[in-house]
Design a protein around this motif. Structure first.
Motif, PDB file in Angstrom:
ATOM      1  N   ASN A  23       0.828  -1.201   0.000  1.00  0.00           N
ATOM      2  CA  ASN A  23       0.000   0.000   0.000  1.00  0.00           C
ATOM      3  C   ASN A  23       0.866   1.256   0.000  1.00  0.00           C
ATOM      4  O   ASN A  23       1.797   1.394   0.802  1.00  0.00           O
ATOM      5  CB  ASN A  23      -0.903   0.011   1.234  1.00  0.00           C
ATOM      6  CG  ASN A  23      -2.005  -1.025   1.147  1.00  0.00           C
ATOM      7  OD1 ASN A  23      -2.770  -1.050   0.187  1.00  0.00           O
ATOM      8  ND2 ASN A  23      -2.076  -1.909   2.133  1.00  0.00           N
ATOM      9  N   TYR A  24       0.562   2.136  -0.938  1.00  0.00           N
ATOM     10  CA  TYR A  24       1.153   3.469  -0.972  1.00  0.00           C
ATOM     11  C   TYR A  24       0.057   4.482  -0.670  1.00  0.00           C
ATOM     12  O   TYR A  24      -1.119   4.129  -0.597  1.00  0.00           O
ATOM     13  CB  TYR A  24       1.784   3.738  -2.333  1.00  0.00           C
ATOM     14  CG  TYR A  24       3.000   2.872  -2.622  1.00  0.00           C
ATOM     15  CD1 TYR A  24       4.247   3.199  -2.112  1.00  0.00           C
ATOM     16  CD2 TYR A  24       2.884   1.717  -3.413  1.00  0.00           C
ATOM     17  CE1 TYR A  24       5.368   2.404  -2.376  1.00  0.00           C
ATOM     18  CE2 TYR A  24       3.999   0.921  -3.679  1.00  0.00           C
ATOM     19  CZ  TYR A  24       5.223   1.270  -3.159  1.00  0.00           C
ATOM     20  OH  TYR A  24       6.320   0.477  -3.413  1.00  0.00           O
ATOM     21  N   HIS A  26      -1.331   6.750  -2.445  1.00  0.00           N
ATOM     22  CA  HIS A  26      -2.313   7.014  -3.501  1.00  0.00           C
ATOM     23  C   HIS A  26      -2.659   5.799  -4.351  1.00  0.00           C
ATOM     24  O   HIS A  26      -3.511   5.888  -5.231  1.00  0.00           O
ATOM     25  CB  HIS A  26      -1.822   8.143  -4.412  1.00  0.00           C
ATOM     26  CG  HIS A  26      -1.646   9.453  -3.704  1.00  0.00           C
ATOM     27  ND1 HIS A  26      -2.704  10.164  -3.174  1.00  0.00           N
ATOM     28  CD2 HIS A  26      -0.528  10.145  -3.403  1.00  0.00           C
ATOM     29  CE1 HIS A  26      -2.249  11.268  -2.616  1.00  0.00           C
ATOM     30  NE2 HIS A  26      -0.931  11.284  -2.727  1.00  0.00           N
ATOM     31  N   HIS A  27      -2.013   4.676  -4.118  1.00  0.00           N
ATOM     32  CA  HIS A  27      -2.376   3.483  -4.877  1.00  0.00           C
ATOM     33  C   HIS A  27      -1.875   2.233  -4.163  1.00  0.00           C
ATOM     34  O   HIS A  27      -1.113   2.308  -3.195  1.00  0.00           O
ATOM     35  CB  HIS A  27      -1.838   3.549  -6.301  1.00  0.00           C
ATOM     36  CG  HIS A  27      -0.366   3.297  -6.431  1.00  0.00           C
ATOM     37  ND1 HIS A  27       0.586   4.218  -6.064  1.00  0.00           N
ATOM     38  CD2 HIS A  27       0.322   2.213  -6.882  1.00  0.00           C
ATOM     39  CE1 HIS A  27       1.784   3.733  -6.291  1.00  0.00           C
ATOM     40  NE2 HIS A  27       1.667   2.514  -6.778  1.00  0.00           N
ATOM     41  N   GLN A  28      -2.307   1.089  -4.681  1.00  0.00           N
ATOM     42  CA  GLN A  28      -1.944  -0.201  -4.102  1.00  0.00           C
ATOM     43  C   GLN A  28      -1.391  -1.106  -5.195  1.00  0.00           C
ATOM     44  O   GLN A  28      -1.935  -1.163  -6.298  1.00  0.00           O
ATOM     45  CB  GLN A  28      -3.178  -0.851  -3.462  1.00  0.00           C
ATOM     46  CG  GLN A  28      -2.902  -2.198  -2.789  1.00  0.00           C
ATOM     47  CD  GLN A  28      -4.168  -2.849  -2.248  1.00  0.00           C
ATOM     48  OE1 GLN A  28      -4.923  -3.450  -3.013  1.00  0.00           O
ATOM     49  NE2 GLN A  28      -4.410  -2.713  -0.953  1.00  0.00           N
ATOM     50  N   VAL A  29      -0.319  -1.803  -4.881  1.00  0.00           N
ATOM     51  CA  VAL A  29       0.239  -2.808  -5.783  1.00  0.00           C
ATOM     52  C   VAL A  29      -0.219  -4.172  -5.296  1.00  0.00           C
ATOM     53  O   VAL A  29       0.028  -4.543  -4.149  1.00  0.00           O
ATOM     54  CB  VAL A  29       1.778  -2.751  -5.811  1.00  0.00           C
ATOM     55  CG1 VAL A  29       2.337  -3.913  -6.644  1.00  0.00           C
ATOM     56  CG2 VAL A  29       2.253  -1.414  -6.376  1.00  0.00           C
ATOM     57  N   GLY A  48       4.241   2.349 -12.340  1.00  0.00           N
ATOM     58  CA  GLY A  48       3.241   2.226 -11.286  1.00  0.00           C
ATOM     59  C   GLY A  48       2.627   0.854 -11.151  1.00  0.00           C
ATOM     60  O   GLY A  48       1.813   0.627 -10.252  1.00  0.00           O
ATOM     61  N   CYS A  49       3.012  -0.084 -12.024  1.00  0.00           N
ATOM     62  CA  CYS A  49       2.393  -1.417 -11.976  1.00  0.00           C
ATOM     63  C   CYS A  49       3.010  -2.308 -10.898  1.00  0.00           C
ATOM     64  O   CYS A  49       2.456  -3.356 -10.562  1.00  0.00           O
ATOM     65  CB  CYS A  49       2.479  -2.103 -13.340  1.00  0.00           C
ATOM     66  SG  CYS A  49       4.140  -2.640 -13.785  1.00  0.00           S
TER      67      CYS A  49
END
Length: 196
Positions: A23-24, A26-29, A48-49
């Motif tokens: 988890n970042y 602004h997004h999640q991997v 970003g992937c």
């Protein structure tokens, strides 16, 4: 460059990743399952992937949820890894190598293959971005490790350096997990390509 100390390689799947989540702000991997079985594997995907995230996680540089299993002794080379400013290049390289176990024959092969000899007397501030990349590859690939985690290693390299690096990896007996934006960026016929 970050080094992870692990036990020597034993026969098994080289790397197994399952139920991976990072988890970042602004997004999640999220990656369900990846199994790496080949000596050369290329992780392909857009920015970003999660390519860099996976490499950092394998090297134990970040926290994450899920499971990563490998018994390989690895070293991670980030995409952007600038050398110290106003440092003597030859001294910097020597000081770095004094801190780790490296293969002098491989070092000489890389030094000549990347055509770095004439640049070793320069200050690091005088080197181009491509030269910074070559110096970092020289140091990383000279190390006595089982697994090399290379994050976009072609950044700033000229055509001759790309050809040399590709041929070097093919000749090597080591294991490589490489991130790339495009699968045809590395022209290695026996490489496994994993799309993220």
């Amino acid at each position: 460059m970050q080094v992870s100390m692990r036990k020597a390689f034993e026969p098994m799947s080289l790397i197994e990743i399952s139920n991976f989540i990072k988890n970042y702000s602004h997004h999640q991997v999220t990656i369900n399952n990846i199994t790496v079985n080949k000596r050369i594997t290329i992780l392909v995907g857009e920015n970003g992937c999660g390519k860099s995230t996976v490499l950092k996680a394998i090297a134990k540089l970040i926290t994450y949820q899920g499971t990563i299993t490998t018994k390989l002794d690895c070293v991670y080379l980030p995409e952007i890894n600038r050398l110290p400013k106003d440092s003597d290049t030859k001294t910097f390289v020597k000081d770095f190598l004094d801190t780790c176990e490296y293969n002098p024959d491989i070092y000489q092969e890389l030094l000549e293959g990347f055509q770095l000899k004439e640049h070793m007397s320069k200050l690091t501030a005088q080197l181009s971005k491509g030269m910074h990349t070559k110096i970092n590859l020289l140091l990383c690939l000279s190390m006595e490790k089982d697994l090399f985690l290379l994050d976009e290693p072609l950044r700033g390299l000229d055509k001759e350096a790309v050809i040399f690096l590709t041929q070097f990896i093919q000749r090597s007996q080591k294991i490589y997990l490489i991130s790339s934006h495009q699968k045809d960026e590395f022209l290695i016929g026996n490489a496994e390509v994993i799309q993220l």
